[in-house]
Design a protein around this motif. Sequence first.
Motif, PDB file in Angstrom:
ATOM      1  N   ALA A   6       0.829  -1.210   0.000  1.00  0.00           N
ATOM      2  CA  ALA A   6       0.000   0.000   0.000  1.00  0.00           C
ATOM      3  C   ALA A   6       0.861   1.257   0.000  1.00  0.00           C
ATOM      4  N   LEU A   7       1.869   1.291   0.864  1.00  0.00           N
ATOM      5  CA  LEU A   7       2.666   2.503   1.025  1.00  0.00           C
ATOM      6  C   LEU A   7       3.710   2.677  -0.065  1.00  0.00           C
ATOM      7  N   ALA A   8       4.002   1.615  -0.831  1.00  0.00           N
ATOM      8  CA  ALA A   8       4.968   1.726  -1.930  1.00  0.00           C
ATOM      9  C   ALA A   8       4.402   2.497  -3.108  1.00  0.00           C
ATOM     10  N   ILE A  33      -1.521  13.142   5.073  1.00  0.00           N
ATOM     11  CA  ILE A  33      -0.442  14.100   5.347  1.00  0.00           C
ATOM     12  C   ILE A  33       0.596  14.049   4.225  1.00  0.00           C
ATOM     13  N   GLY A  34       0.895  12.839   3.758  1.00  0.00           N
ATOM     14  CA  GLY A  34       1.858  12.697   2.667  1.00  0.00           C
ATOM     15  C   GLY A  34       1.386  13.368   1.390  1.00  0.00           C
ATOM     16  N   LEU A  35       0.115  13.186   1.055  1.00  0.00           N
ATOM     17  CA  LEU A  35      -0.431  13.839  -0.139  1.00  0.00           C
ATOM     18  C   LEU A  35      -0.378  15.355  -0.010  1.00  0.00           C
ATOM     19  N   THR A  36      -0.666  15.855   1.192  1.00  0.00           N
ATOM     20  CA  THR A  36      -0.604  17.295   1.415  1.00  0.00           C
ATOM     21  C   THR A  36       0.811  17.823   1.254  1.00  0.00           C
ATOM     22  N   ALA A  37       1.791  16.992   1.600  1.00  0.00           N
ATOM     23  CA  ALA A  37       3.191  17.427   1.526  1.00  0.00           C
ATOM     24  C   ALA A  37       3.778  17.312   0.126  1.00  0.00           C
ATOM     25  N   THR A  38       3.086  16.689  -0.810  1.00  0.00           N
ATOM     26  CA  THR A  38       3.662  16.439  -2.138  1.00  0.00           C
ATOM     27  C   THR A  38       4.127  17.712  -2.843  1.00  0.00           C
ATOM     28  N   PRO A  73       2.803   8.655  -0.008  1.00  0.00           N
ATOM     29  CA  PRO A  73       1.847   7.623  -0.416  1.00  0.00           C
ATOM     30  C   PRO A  73       0.844   8.159  -1.437  1.00  0.00           C
ATOM     31  N   SER A  74      -0.125   7.319  -1.797  1.00  0.00           N
ATOM     32  CA  SER A  74      -0.971   7.627  -2.942  1.00  0.00           C
ATOM     33  C   SER A  74      -2.447   7.524  -2.598  1.00  0.00           C
ATOM     34  N   VAL A  85      -1.582   9.069   7.749  1.00  0.00           N
ATOM     35  CA  VAL A  85      -0.223   9.189   7.192  1.00  0.00           C
ATOM     36  C   VAL A  85      -0.289   9.493   5.696  1.00  0.00           C
ATOM     37  N   THR A  86      -1.201   8.805   4.999  1.00  0.00           N
ATOM     38  CA  THR A  86      -1.358   9.023   3.556  1.00  0.00           C
ATOM     39  C   THR A  86      -1.847  10.440   3.267  1.00  0.00           C
TER      40      THR A  86
END
Length: 604
Positions: A138-140, A378-383, A347-348, A375-376
Motif C-alpha cells: 500500500a505505502l509503496a 499528510i503525505g499527499l498534502t506534503a507532495t 503515499p498515494s 499518514v497518507t
Amino acid sequence: MAAETLDSPGFRDALVILGSAGLIIPAFARARINPVIGFIVVGFLIGPAGLGQLQGSVPWLTYVSISDQEVIEPFAEFGIILLLFAIGLELSVKRLWELRRLVFIIGTSEVLVGAGVIGGTLKLIGFDTGTSIALGLALALSSTAVVLPMTGTKSRVGKAAFSMLLFEDVALVPIVFMLGALSPVAGEDVADFVGTMVSGAITVAVIWIAGRLILPRMFHQAALTKNTELFMAASLVVVMAASLATSIAGVGPIVGALVAGLIIAETQYRAQVEVLMEPFKNLALGIFLITVGMSIDIALIADQWYWIIAAVVGVMALKALVTGLLLRLNGAPRGLAANVGVLMASPSETTLIVLGAATAAQLVSPEMASFWQIVTAIGLTATPFLARLGQQTERQLGLQDQTGSAVFDEDQESPRTIVAGYGRVGRLVADMLSEHDEDFVVVDADIEAVNAARAKGHPTVLGDLERHEILEMMGLGAAKALVLTMDDPVQSVATTKAVREDFPDLCIVARARDSDHAAELYRAGVTDAVPETLESSLQLAEAVLVDIGKPMGPVIASIHEMREIQREQIKRAVPGISREPLKAASRIGTVDGGEPAATGQDRS
C-alpha cells in the motif's frame, strides 16, 4: 415538492462541494498555495472531523459541511477514472512501446523493492507477516492524481514518474487480489484470482477490438453535428462504458478507463476529447482530494502525533531512497534520480484503496487502517513541498553530473508550423509547405476537412479553435509559426489575442478579410496579416500588366512594392505597433537574379 427536493441531503452536499471549489480554492490560488493542499484542508474543515461533527448542535451547519464521507466517494472514484482516461489519451501504443523499459523494468522494480523495504522494516519493528506485506504494498504506491498534474508526462521528471505511476495503476488490481489470497479467511481466492485475470484479459481484448471498430465511426457522427455537447456526451459514454465493463469483469474501472484513452489516442479525435474532458477531470479530482481531507481524524492525530510524524518521515525517506537508487542504477543522472525519488516519496490515493482491501481481508485492523490513512493524507498534502525540494536537489546535483541514459531525455517536440483551418486558403498553405518540405500539422473543427487533409497525407487534428487549449496540446510552444486561415474574423482576432498573451515571440500569420480586419489583427498581435482584398487586387493588376505586354520582372517588383506600401498604411492605422514585420512583408525580393527592386523611399 420542488422546495423539498432542493433541501435534500444530496443537494446540500453538492452545494458544499461546488461552493468549496468555487470560493475557497481560488482564495488559496491567490495566496499561491497549491490547490492540492487547498482541497485537502477544505475536506478536513467541512468533513466529519471538522464542522460536520457540530451539525447536531448547530443545525445550520448542515448547509456548509458534510457529515457522511461516503456520500461523495462515488464522485471521487469518478475523478480517478477520468484521470486514468486522460493518461491513456496522452499515450499511444507507439509511445507505450518506447517507454517499455521505464514502465515494465523500473516500474516493476520500484513497486516490488519499495514494498519489500517498507514491509521488511515493519516486520522488524514487530508487525506480523501478512500485515507487513499489505502495508508495504500500500505505502509503496505513489500518487498519480497529484504528481502528474505538476510534472506532465513529457518532461524528464514527468517521463520517469509517469512510467512508474503507470505500472503502479495497472498493478493495483493484482495487488488487491493478492491481499485477498493472503487473507486468513481465504478459501479459493487463488482460483478466483486466476479466473478474474482471464476474464479481465478477455474483456480488455473485446474493448480494444470493438473500440477500434466502433469509436472512430461514433466520433465521426458526433463531429459531423459540430455540437460540442454531443461530442462531450459521446466521450463520457465511452469512458463510463469501458470502466463499467472492466469493473464487472472484476479488474476494476481504472483499467477500462486507461484502455479507452489508449484507443482514442490512436485517432484524430484525441486532442478534442482531451480538451473537453479536462474540466470534468479537474473537478472530480478536487472532490477526491476533499474525501482525503475528510478521512483525517484529529482525535487520533492528537493521541498519536509522534508516531504519525515518525511514520510519515520514515515512509518518505525509504521511498525516496529506493526510487532514487533504482533510477540511478538504470542510468538516470544523479539530479534527476534525486528529484523523482523525493517527488514520489509520499503515499498515494491508491494507498487508500489497498488499505481498504487489506482491512476487508482482515490483514489490517480498522484502527491501524485509520492510522495509515492519516499518514497518507499528510503525505499527499506534503507532495507540493516535496516537488519543490526535489527541484532544488536536482539543481544542486545537476551541476555536478549531466550524464545519463538517453531513455530519460525529455521528449522534444520538433519545430513545425501549425495551420489553423483547412478551407480553400488552408489547403493552399499546406500544399506550399509540403512543396518546400516544411513540417506542419493542420487543425480544423470540420471532420470532412480533417478527412480531406488526411487523404492528402497531411498530419491533421480535429479540434475546435474556439478552445485555444487545443493549440497548446499541439505543441504551440515549440512551433515555428501559427497560420490562421479560418474565415471567421472574430475568431481569428480572439485566437490571436489568446496565443500572443502566452507566446509573445511566436510568429503568427493571419488571413484578413480587408484592410480594417488586418488592422484589428495587428492590434491583437499578429506578426503579419494578409488582406484578401489586397492580394486579389494585386494579382489582377499583375495579370493584366503581363497580358498587355509589360516585362514580368518589373511588374513583379512593382507588385511587391505596392504590397509593402499598402501594408505600411494599414500599420500606420494601428497606434503603438512595435512588432517587426517579417521578410515576406517588408523586403522586396530579387527578380530573375537581379538587384532588389527600389522602394518608394529609394526612388525619391
